[in-house]
Scaffold this active site. Structure first.
Site: not given
Length: 550
Positions: A119, A140, A161, A395, A428, A449, A452
């Protein structure tokens, strides 16, 4: 008579084709060595290339922008190429952020320009005379964005991805992973077999303005070119050489430097009708930058960074026509800000359809370089705003991170009507990553996403529902469209955590979603549904789930 070169400060390097190639190479190599692994460093740099030919191969590190100063990309020719790899991270390019190239042509010495990025690493208005590779030879990568560019031969996306290509011309494209989206692209691959491969193609770009850019004329006079609004467009904007738009000479800009400017000096200039050129650096602000004049241009060089230090916003934009904000990173401060960027003071019915506010390569960061806190990173209240490559990131690595450390609620809240996004990356945040309250919203490519670091399910409940959807369209909305969406989870602090649904939205004739993908990264955690109650679970043993749409 040659015009005098503006004082851009020490963080801007200006290259001239008359300079010896070895001298240019030495400066660029020194810069790369300094910036190669400086993911959360404080140095920001822009390299400006005057029109001409350069026999150099450039490796590009963090917080570095390469800018061709010609009227057209082919006015600056790099005969050698540009390379981004991930040797600093053992071939894993998923953290190759914060770098950009625009307005030049590249002839790779080996035939292929390697651009292994993730990104916040856009390519704009470039001409690649050869092939492109978007990964580091199998490692990746998690990009990415290219717009208004001509690629003569093949783009190989490798292990990327996801990727958005907008208003470009391709020789060809090969490879795919989860979510490859093409909007207004000539010679895009066919989407007829989605999801095998997962190509999503939108033939024309409904409405967009290309990013403003710095340029120089034959007498050495600098200006900023602001491209005109385009509707129902396909392909590059500069095909016909004469590009519609406005030239604003640099004497109409206040040239800011982080070493000497503050919110007061910049706001004084803005209040007097000046545009704002942010030279590379980190600008610590004790009060928001206030954009009150219609058609203001705020252009950052070298990933110029704005950081509020007293808990205010970093920037507020009044509900006015035609503001262009480009090339800026908003970095949350230790003291919580309710919002980092706010556009429009409140929800209203004022139309900006003929001259919208546009955001180009605007990035947000909460934590990572140190403790940062922001309730919401960006709130859009104005109508008809165009977003063109936004990465909104709480982050997940670096310094100042943790469930109770870099605290947030949402990444982006859209209250305005008729807001359009091309390339929206939101990751996140603690609650809804994206909360869309306005009518007639449209998103072309979405990547997100879940957080995490959820400690356990009890810490992440939306009343009785497991977790917060990444993408929430408010229940009262009747018209909304989203195309090419990818929502991923990786609950590495507790893999038993589940997210009930990647997307929550009301059901109706004019609520349209197409080509949605949910992924349990490495089978670490579960997204139980794709859209509301529909779609299988992405979970261990069934990591990737597709849904044509609704």
């Amino acid at each position: 008579m040659q015009a005098q070169t503006p004082d851009f400060g020490e963080q801007v390097l200006i290259m001239d084709p008359a300079m010896p190639a070895a001298e240019v190479q030495a400066a660029l190599d020194k810069l790369f060595k300094q910036q190669e692994s400086s993911q959360f460093g404080t140095t920001r740099k822009a390299v400006l290339f005057k029109p001409g030919t350069y026999h150099n191969k450039i490796k590009l590190g963090f917080y570095t922008q390469l800018i061709g100063l010609g009227q057209l990309p082919d006015d600056v020719a790099l005969k050698g190429g540009i390379q981004v790899e991930a040797n600093w991270h053992e071939g894993d390019a998923t953290q190759n952020f914060w770098r950009t190239v625009e307005n030049l042509s590249v002839t790779p010495d080996n035939g292929t320009m390697q651009w292994a990025v993730s990104q916040a690493a856009p390519l704009r208005r470039i001409h690649v005379q050869g092939n492109m590779l978007l990964d580091d030879n199998g490692g990746w990568s998690s990009g990415g964005f290219i717009a208004d560019s001509l690629i003569d031969q093949e783009i190989n996306s490798g292990t990327q991805q996801q990727w958005l290509t907008r208003n470009s011309v391709l020789g060809s494209w090969t490879n795919a992973n989860w979510n490859m989206v093409f909007v207004g692209v000539n010679n895009a691959p066919s989407s007829a077999q989605w999801p095998n491969p997962p190509y999503t193609v939108v033939k024309q770009t409904p409405v967009v303005r290309e990013k403003p850019f710095l340029t120089i004329d034959g007498s050495g006079k600098y200006s900023v070119f602001v491209p005109a609004l385009r509707s129902a467009s396909q392909g590059i904007s500069w095909q016909q050489k004469k590009v519609p738009g406005e030239i604003i000479t640099l004497d109409h800009f206040y040239i800011a430097k982080a070493s000497q400017d503050n919110a007061r000096t910049m706001n004084t200039a803005l209040a007097h009708g000046k545009h704002l050129l942010l030279t590379p650096g980190i600008y610590q602000l004790d009060t928001p930058l206030h954009i009150s004049q219609a058609n203001s241009v705020i252009l950052g060089l070298g990933i110029a960074t704005l950081q509020p230090i007293t808990g205010t916003a970093a920037m507020t934009i009044d509900d006015v026509d035609g503001v262009k904000l480009a090339g800026v990173l908003f970095d949350a401060g230790v003291k919580n800000s309710e919002v980092l960027l706010q556009i429009g003071t409140a929800k209203n019915a004022v139309s900006h359809a003929k001259n919208p506010v546009s955001l180009h390569d605007v990035f947000f960061r909460v934590g990572g370089a140190g403790i940062g806190n922001a309730t919401t990173s960006v709130i859009i209240n104005s109508n008809h705003v165009i977003g063109d490559n936004l990465w909104v990131w709480r982050a997940d690595h670096g310094d100042g991170i943790g469930w109770e450390t870099n605290k947030t609620q949402h990444g982006i809240i859209v209250n305005g009507d008729d807001v359009t996004m091309y390339g929206l990356f939101v990751e996140h945040f603690h609650q809804y990553q994206t909360l869309w309250n306005g009518e007639n919203g449209a998103v072309y490519f979405y990547q997100s996403e879940a957080p995490y670091d959820v400690p356990d399910q009890a810490h992440w409940m939306n009343q009785q529902v497991n977790g917060f959807a990444s993408y929430k369209v408010a229940n009262h909305v009747t018209h909304h469209k989203a195309v090419g969406m990818g929502v991923y989870c990786f609950f590495n602090d507790n893999p038993t955590v589940k997210l009930h649904s990647a997307i929550e939205a009301p059901m109706g004739e004019y609520i349209q979603f197409s080509h949605i993908t949910s992924v349990s990264l490495g089978g670490t955690g579960e997204i139980s549904h794709v859209l509301n109650q529909s779609g299988d679970a992405a979970k261990p043993g069934n990591e990737v789930v597709r849904m044509v749409g609704h």
